[in-house]
Enzyme design. Structure first.
Site, mmCIF file in Angstrom:
data_model
loop_
_atom_site.group_PDB
_atom_site.id
_atom_site.type_symbol
_atom_site.label_atom_id
_atom_site.label_comp_id
_atom_site.label_asym_id
_atom_site.label_seq_id
_atom_site.Cartn_x
_atom_site.Cartn_y
_atom_site.Cartn_z
ATOM 1 N N ARG A 168 0.932 -1.117 0.041
ATOM 2 C CA ARG A 168 -0.028 -0.169 0.048
ATOM 3 C C ARG A 168 0.944 1.057 -0.069
ATOM 4 N NH1 ARG A 168 -5.439 -0.395 3.246
ATOM 5 N NH2 ARG A 168 -6.318 0.127 1.009
ATOM 6 N N GLN B 259 -0.948 2.463 -6.013
ATOM 7 C CA GLN B 259 -2.475 2.728 -6.011
ATOM 8 C C GLN B 259 -3.187 2.111 -7.205
ATOM 9 O OE1 GLN B 259 -2.875 6.978 -5.301
ATOM 10 N NE2 GLN B 259 -2.478 6.678 -3.125
ATOM 11 N N SER C 177 -8.231 -2.107 -2.218
ATOM 12 C CA SER C 177 -9.198 -0.819 -2.121
ATOM 13 C C SER C 177 -10.113 -0.722 -3.052
ATOM 14 C CB SER C 177 -8.028 0.562 -2.318
ATOM 15 O OG SER C 177 -7.213 0.664 -1.096
ATOM 16 N N TYR D 41 -3.627 0.708 7.707
ATOM 17 C CA TYR D 41 -4.395 0.072 8.589
ATOM 18 C C TYR D 41 -4.189 0.365 9.928
ATOM 19 C CZ TYR D 41 -5.094 -3.300 4.585
ATOM 20 O OH TYR D 41 -5.181 -3.813 3.628
ATOM 21 N N ASP E 118 -4.089 -1.650 -6.601
ATOM 22 C CA ASP E 118 -4.305 -2.018 -5.052
ATOM 23 C C ASP E 118 -6.022 -2.468 -4.994
ATOM 24 O OD1 ASP E 118 -5.142 -2.103 -2.421
ATOM 25 O OD2 ASP E 118 -4.676 0.030 -2.086
#
Length: 375
Positions: A119, A124, A130, A224, A127
């Site tokens: 992450r 991105q 997500s 997280y 990901d």
């Protein structure tokens, strides 16, 4: 090289790893895309859609393929049909799939797990956790709105005023923020809580109220939250109890891949909610944020309906597949050079996502679970 798009066989999985609109991104770099018949049907994509996009549709798509793209992990029988040294890309919860990891290792396959993509900013676009959480958060708000026996928005009519529903979201990661945004668009009054203080600004930017508890923040690595002690967890539940009781809708989204979801709400807290209230637990598959929640089931606790999520992104299969497929293609093309795909383990994204390669298990936690020495 032939890249196979696998038809999903696990119960309830409706997504597909590559939608027709993404086929050209692979054929444009000289690759052949082969799709198993019916692979996209559950997500709304026909075999002709794939053919029109430049893919071949064939029952032997996996045979001798140099790469296989899927949502769920391949079955051992599927993995054995690939070319030696082939690349597989899928979700792969290794702790629950150790026998499969052994098969992939012994077959000499390069296995990339989408949930292990680091992450970091550069990753991105790859990901998938997500992107799929984004879908799940949206779905959670719709599930709640459908089940709540009252309006979400404020309504002022000649017959009287209907106050807006009160929605409480616990967990303000990607899923939580999307649930907040969707509930706000539907007109509800939304409050939210997260153990990470940094989430407060994002919650407020969506027009929701951030609940402040007199507890230390738990910022963790990779976006997280850190795990909390049982003492802190009990105190948090005590402080959240009146907020839960006041809500018409409770949506919980706190989950960390590979770990049991934290218990945020007890059955006693749910039982204190008003009759007709709705609880949506997106973490039900990983143990549940709500005591008693069951994945794929809707139960009643007190006067509240408790909906346990099960493969929620698959319930919006077309858009979930579009987003997931983009993540997969971006990861695959990261390894593309001079017409070939080769993992570069100097790249932290590839190194982080790789589970097996050249007959070895490269992912250290999985090696430990298998009882193997360090590679």
């Amino acid at each position: 090289m032939k890249i196979a798009i696998v038809g999903e066989t696990r119960p309830g999985e409706r997504r597909v790893a590559l939608v027709p609109g993404l086929v050209s991104r692979l054929t444009d770099v000289g690759q052949e895309v082969a799709v198993e018949p019916g692979a996209g049907k559950a997500a709304g994509f026909t075999d002709d859609d794939y053919r029109d996009a430049g893919a071949n549709v064939a029952s032997d798509a996996l045979d001798g393929a140099g790469a296989a793209l899927s949502v769920q992990p391949l079955a051992p029988s599927q993995a054995r049909r690939l070319a030696p040294g082939a690349i597989t890309v899928s979700f792969l919860p290794t702790a629950q799939e150790l026998d499969l990891v052994r098969v992939l290792r012994d077959a000499g396959l390069t296995t990339l797990a989408m949930e292990l993509v680091p992450r970091i900013s550069r990753a991105q676009a790859m990901d998938a956790l997500s992107s799929q959480a984004f879908v799940a958060g949206y779905r959670a708000a719709l599930v709640a709105a459908e089940r709540l026996p009252r309006f979400f928005p404020l309504s002022m009519t000649a017959s009287g005023t209907v106050p807006p529903a009160k929605v409480l979201v616990l967990g303000a990661g990607v899923a939580g923020l999307q649930a907040i945004a969707t509930a706000r668009r539907l007109g509800a009054v939304v409050r939210a809580y997260d153990v990470r203080a940094a989430s407060a600004e994002e919650v407020r930017s969506l027009g929701a109220e951030f609940i402040e508890l007199d507890l230390p923040t738990l910022e963790g690595a990779g976006g997280y939250a850190r795990e909390m002690t049982e003492e802190r967890s009990a105190k948090q539940r005590e402080l959240l109890a009146p907020h839960v009781a006041d809500a018409d809708v409770l949506i919980t989204t706190a989950a960390v891949p590979g770990r049991t979801a934290p218990l945020l709400v007890t059955e006693q807290m749910v039982a204190a909610m008003k009759p007709g209230s709705v609880v949506v637990d997106l973490a039900a598959e990983s143990g549940g944020n709500v005591e008693g929640a069951r994945p794929g089931e809707e139960i009643t606790i007190g006067g509240a309906s408790v909906w346990g999520g099960l493969n929620v992104p698959s319930q919006l299969a077309a858009q979930a597949s579009q987003l997931y497929g983009t993540n997969v293609v971006n990861l695959l093309l990261l390894m593309h050079s001079d017409g070939e795909f080769a993992p570069n383990f100097d790249d932290e994204i590839v190194a982080g996502a790789c589970v097996t390669h050249a007959g070895e298990v490269r992912h250290a936690p999985t090696r430990e679970l298998l009882g193997e020495d360090s590679a």
